[in-house]
Design a protein around this motif. Sequence first.
Motif, PDB file in Angstrom:
ATOM      1  N   SER A   1      -5.099   5.677  -0.817  1.00  0.00           N
ATOM      2  CA  SER A   1      -3.545   5.839  -0.850  1.00  0.00           C
ATOM      3  C   SER A   1      -4.187   3.735  -1.773  1.00  0.00           C
ATOM      4  O   SER A   1      -5.269   3.698  -1.721  1.00  0.00           O
ATOM      5  CB  SER A   1      -3.399   4.897   0.258  1.00  0.00           C
ATOM      6  OG  SER A   1      -4.491   4.277   1.560  1.00  0.00           O
TER       7      SER A   1
ATOM      8  N   GLU B   1       1.134  -1.264   0.332  1.00  0.00           N
ATOM      9  CA  GLU B   1      -0.055   0.169   0.182  1.00  0.00           C
ATOM     10  C   GLU B   1       1.288   1.199   0.046  1.00  0.00           C
ATOM     11  O   GLU B   1       1.787   1.368   0.285  1.00  0.00           O
ATOM     12  CB  GLU B   1      -0.435  -0.281   1.299  1.00  0.00           C
ATOM     13  CG  GLU B   1      -2.121   0.509   0.870  1.00  0.00           C
ATOM     14  CD  GLU B   1      -2.877   0.529   1.810  1.00  0.00           C
ATOM     15  OE1 GLU B   1      -2.840   0.155   3.061  1.00  0.00           O
ATOM     16  OE2 GLU B   1      -3.997   1.734   2.427  1.00  0.00           O
TER      17      GLU B   1
ATOM     18  N   GLY C   1       1.111   5.567  -0.266  1.00  0.00           N
ATOM     19  CA  GLY C   1      -0.077   7.027  -1.188  1.00  0.00           C
ATOM     20  C   GLY C   1       0.565   7.603  -1.058  1.00  0.00           C
ATOM     21  O   GLY C   1       2.196   7.711  -1.941  1.00  0.00           O
ATOM     22  N   CYS C   2       0.278   8.960  -1.032  1.00  0.00           N
ATOM     23  CA  CYS C   2       1.409  10.408  -1.678  1.00  0.00           C
ATOM     24  C   CYS C   2       0.792  12.174  -1.114  1.00  0.00           C
ATOM     25  O   CYS C   2      -0.264  11.943  -1.023  1.00  0.00           O
ATOM     26  CB  CYS C   2       0.928   9.837  -3.117  1.00  0.00           C
ATOM     27  SG  CYS C   2       1.576  11.846  -4.615  1.00  0.00           S
TER      28      CYS C   2
END
Length: 169
Positions: A97, A87, A89-90
Amino acid sequence: MKRELTTYGQAVLRRRMKEVVLPDEALGDLIDKMLDIMYREKGIGLAAPQIGLDMRLAVIDLGRRDVERLVLINPMIISRQGECVAEEGCLSIPGVSGNVMRSREVVVETWDTAGNRRTVKCVGLLARVVEHELDHLDGLLIIDKISTVERSLMSSKLKKLKKEASRKS
Ligand SMILES: [Zn+2]
């Protein structure tokens, strides 16, 4: 200097960034600023377009003593090995995510501000973050790499972010 992060929907995140002309000793100040912003936002990587700069430049710090902090200038991945899904995210897509397939190991070629070339072998999470940041330099985001099912689940969030971005630019 307090620079705001660019977010999904802003055009700079979708463009291929320009090569940095080296040597450029003045780049050190900008790199320090990027690190400051990354720590402030509690990220482990930050690429230039995320603060609106058209440059092939990124910083990475996993915050672990056994993994070195990386400054990537005009980086290029010269070899990849293995695959691993996790997983991700950014900072530019807050609240979103998804599972992204990345290489388990990469060797990245990069340069310092004086124009010296070096190669760094990156394993595990570091390899993942290197690929994530290099994607930013080519205008790619995690939403381009996740499954269509996952993507459709976050479509309303993405729409909202796009609306907010249109107000910014
Ligand atoms: Zn990102």
